[in-house]
Structure formats: structure tokens, C-alpha cells
Motif scaffolding. Sequence first.
Motif, PDB file in Angstrom:
ATOM      1  N   ILE A   1       0.823  -1.354   0.455  1.00  0.00           N
ATOM      2  CA  ILE A   1      -0.176   0.048  -0.459  1.00  0.00           C
ATOM      3  C   ILE A   1       0.482   1.348  -0.003  1.00  0.00           C
ATOM      4  CG2 ILE A   1      -1.849  -1.533   0.864  1.00  0.00           C
ATOM      5  CD1 ILE A   1      -1.300   0.988   3.534  1.00  0.00           C
ATOM      6  N   TYR A   2       0.421   2.221  -0.503  1.00  0.00           N
ATOM      7  CA  TYR A   2       0.938   3.845  -0.194  1.00  0.00           C
ATOM      8  C   TYR A   2       0.664   4.254   1.302  1.00  0.00           C
ATOM      9  CZ  TYR A   2       1.814   8.533  -1.017  1.00  0.00           C
ATOM     10  OH  TYR A   2       2.684   9.944  -1.428  1.00  0.00           O
ATOM     11  N   ARG A   3      -0.360   3.943   1.680  1.00  0.00           N
ATOM     12  CA  ARG A   3      -0.564   4.773   2.897  1.00  0.00           C
ATOM     13  C   ARG A   3      -1.711   4.413   3.128  1.00  0.00           C
ATOM     14  NH1 ARG A   3      -1.039  11.176   3.974  1.00  0.00           N
ATOM     15  NH2 ARG A   3      -1.992  11.544   6.158  1.00  0.00           N
ATOM     16  N   TYR A   4      -1.782   4.076   4.894  1.00  0.00           N
ATOM     17  CA  TYR A   4      -3.276   3.951   5.674  1.00  0.00           C
ATOM     18  C   TYR A   4      -3.808   5.626   5.758  1.00  0.00           C
ATOM     19  CZ  TYR A   4      -0.410   4.254   9.784  1.00  0.00           C
ATOM     20  OH  TYR A   4       0.058   4.703  11.007  1.00  0.00           O
ATOM     21  N   ILE A   5      -5.212   5.102   6.380  1.00  0.00           N
ATOM     22  CA  ILE A   5      -5.424   6.375   6.830  1.00  0.00           C
ATOM     23  C   ILE A   5      -6.632   5.694   8.096  1.00  0.00           C
ATOM     24  CG2 ILE A   5      -7.549   8.668   6.603  1.00  0.00           C
ATOM     25  CD1 ILE A   5      -5.207   8.283   5.059  1.00  0.00           C
ATOM     26  N   ALA A   6      -6.451   6.199   9.769  1.00  0.00           N
ATOM     27  CA  ALA A   6      -6.732   5.501  10.644  1.00  0.00           C
ATOM     28  C   ALA A   6      -8.792   6.273  10.425  1.00  0.00           C
ATOM     29  CB  ALA A   6      -6.020   6.234  11.622  1.00  0.00           C
ATOM     30  N   LYS A   7      -9.389   5.355  10.904  1.00  0.00           N
ATOM     31  CA  LYS A   7     -10.860   5.532  10.830  1.00  0.00           C
ATOM     32  C   LYS A   7     -10.830   5.993  12.470  1.00  0.00           C
ATOM     33  CE  LYS A   7     -12.377   1.686   8.285  1.00  0.00           C
ATOM     34  NZ  LYS A   7     -13.178   0.091   8.254  1.00  0.00           N
ATOM     35  N   PRO A   8     -11.764   6.856  13.011  1.00  0.00           N
ATOM     36  CA  PRO A   8     -12.607   7.834  11.698  1.00  0.00           C
ATOM     37  C   PRO A   8     -11.806   8.190  10.529  1.00  0.00           C
ATOM     38  CG  PRO A   8     -13.083   8.417  13.901  1.00  0.00           C
ATOM     39  CD  PRO A   8     -12.507   7.352  13.962  1.00  0.00           C
ATOM     40  N   TRP A   9     -11.395   8.638   9.176  1.00  0.00           N
ATOM     41  CA  TRP A   9     -11.164   9.838   9.002  1.00  0.00           C
ATOM     42  C   TRP A   9     -11.220  10.919   8.850  1.00  0.00           C
ATOM     43  CZ3 TRP A   9     -14.619   6.179   6.730  1.00  0.00           C
ATOM     44  CH2 TRP A   9     -15.338   6.749   5.820  1.00  0.00           C
ATOM     45  N   ASP A  10     -10.712  11.273   8.616  1.00  0.00           N
ATOM     46  CA  ASP A  10     -10.938  13.700   8.534  1.00  0.00           C
ATOM     47  C   ASP A  10     -10.833  13.410   7.313  1.00  0.00           C
ATOM     48  OD1 ASP A  10     -10.671  15.688   9.017  1.00  0.00           O
ATOM     49  OD2 ASP A  10      -9.242  16.090   7.965  1.00  0.00           O
ATOM     50  N   ASP A  11     -11.384  13.998   6.360  1.00  0.00           N
ATOM     51  CA  ASP A  11     -12.482  14.198   4.984  1.00  0.00           C
ATOM     52  C   ASP A  11     -11.224  15.077   4.260  1.00  0.00           C
ATOM     53  OD1 ASP A  11     -14.791  13.318   5.508  1.00  0.00           O
ATOM     54  OD2 ASP A  11     -16.181  14.282   5.037  1.00  0.00           O
ATOM     55  N   ALA A  12     -10.140  16.126   4.896  1.00  0.00           N
ATOM     56  CA  ALA A  12      -9.999  16.717   4.176  1.00  0.00           C
ATOM     57  C   ALA A  12      -8.290  15.745   3.861  1.00  0.00           C
ATOM     58  CB  ALA A  12      -9.132  17.862   5.372  1.00  0.00           C
ATOM     59  N   GLU A  13      -8.056  15.489   5.246  1.00  0.00           N
ATOM     60  CA  GLU A  13      -6.579  14.473   4.975  1.00  0.00           C
ATOM     61  C   GLU A  13      -6.655  13.199   4.473  1.00  0.00           C
ATOM     62  OE1 GLU A  13      -4.195  11.137   8.179  1.00  0.00           O
ATOM     63  OE2 GLU A  13      -5.887  12.154   9.278  1.00  0.00           O
ATOM     64  N   LEU A  14      -8.309  12.467   3.712  1.00  0.00           N
ATOM     65  CA  LEU A  14      -8.202  11.644   3.079  1.00  0.00           C
ATOM     66  C   LEU A  14      -8.664  12.133   1.166  1.00  0.00           C
ATOM     67  CD1 LEU A  14      -8.872   8.448   2.142  1.00  0.00           C
ATOM     68  CD2 LEU A  14     -11.293   9.181   2.100  1.00  0.00           C
ATOM     69  N   LEU A  15      -8.653  13.077   1.282  1.00  0.00           N
ATOM     70  CA  LEU A  15      -8.876  13.593   0.004  1.00  0.00           C
ATOM     71  C   LEU A  15      -6.763  14.212  -0.484  1.00  0.00           C
ATOM     72  CD1 LEU A  15     -11.266  15.956  -0.708  1.00  0.00           C
ATOM     73  CD2 LEU A  15     -11.600  14.105  -1.286  1.00  0.00           C
ATOM     74  N   ALA A  16      -6.689  14.289   0.633  1.00  0.00           N
ATOM     75  CA  ALA A  16      -5.020  14.899   0.702  1.00  0.00           C
ATOM     76  C   ALA A  16      -4.062  13.613  -0.011  1.00  0.00           C
ATOM     77  CB  ALA A  16      -4.495  15.662   2.099  1.00  0.00           C
TER      78      ALA A  16
END
Length: 228
Positions: free
Chosen positions: A108-123
Motif C-alpha cells: 500500500i501507499y498509505r494508510y488512513i486511520a478510522k474515523p478518517w478526516d475528509d480533508a486528510e483522506l482527499l489530500a
Amino acid sequence: MSDTTDTFDASQYKVLCVDDEPNILSALRRMLSLEGFEVFTAEGGAQALDVLAKEQVHVIISDMQMPGMSGKDLLTQVSQQWPHIMRLMLTGTSDVSSAIEAINQGTIYRYIAKPWDDAELLAAIKLALAFGSLAHEHERLEALTAAQKASLNEMVDTLESRVQARTQDLRTAYIASLKAFSHLLSLRHPELLPHSQRVARLSMKMAKLAGLSDDECQSVYIAGLLHD
């Protein structure tokens, strides 16, 4: 693709979201669609693979813990079959170590922790696309360089062959000229030709004894043959 937000055109990209929870898929679809992405969803690994077989997806976002095929197993398979697709993972707190391991393995390129922040996920998605674009351009340039190198080698080989052929033609013409000069010499002074041949042979023997190269010995022979 530009990495500035004011020139980024999300409508050019397709995103696949994979999660076994419908509410999470609904939230991801809504957020990404509003941003302009074309969004596909799948409720498990098998369904995701079916989508990937039909659509040219640019980014896949998968949950880590899913029944049947885990997110890690899914993204590992994606990395093997569609290495150009950028892979992101949604993880819970307990899954962070597994996500880091997947990053280290290149799954994978990167992981995003739940619950995610919309701005962080889009970035993260935009950075993943920029990274993928650079990697693709790097591969394209490497392939172009290899092709140009192969073409250059072919040109060099062809040029060397032509030079060798031209050298042989010149040598043949040179030998023919020597024979012609010798013939002219014998016509003007018949006794000079045998004399010149003896001088040429003796000169070449002396050149060999002196340790000259074959080409130099040949030049000495020719000089002896034409010295008169």
C-alpha cells in the motif's frame, strides 16, 4: 498532472472504495463524488476484483478488516495484477501495525486511520495520484532511454559495418593500384620489377626483425616495391 489543488481535475480519475459496511461506502461515495471523482464501490475483495477487471481504476481505498478476503490480501493481489493502481487502506487502531507492515512491503501507499478526516483522506488521494503519475513518467522515460540506447547501438553497429566494408573496398582498390604501377614499371624498365620485388621482400624481412607491426611491415614492403 499538477500537484496544486486549483488545477487538480478530479473528474479525470476513478476511485474504488471497498468496505463491508454499507454506511462507510455511502460516506466515501458521497464525499468523493462531491469532489468530482468517478466512484465505484465493492462490499468485499471478490467484488472489488470484478470491478478492477472491468474498469481502469486509478486509486483503490480498502478497509483492513473484512470477512473473507482481508484488505491486506486484496491490496497485495492488486499490487501484483495492477501495479499502476495506487493503494490506500482504512484501518482501525488495532490494525496500524499491519498497515505499516503493508507499507514496508510495498503493498500500500498509505494508510488512513478510522474515523478518517475528509480533508486528510482527499489530500492522501491527491498525493497518491501525483506519486503514481511521477512513477509512470519515470517508467516511460526509462523505456524511452532503453529504446534510444538500443537504436544508438544499432546505428553504431551499422556504421562500423559500413566502415569495415568501405575500408575493404579501399584496400582492394589500393592493391589494384599497386599492381597497375608494378605493371607500368615492368613495361618501362623490365629489369626494374624483379629488382623492386627483391628489395621489397628484403625490406619486409628487416622490418619484421626490427619488431614492426604487420601493417608497418606491409607499408615497408610497398615502399620497397615502389622505391624506383
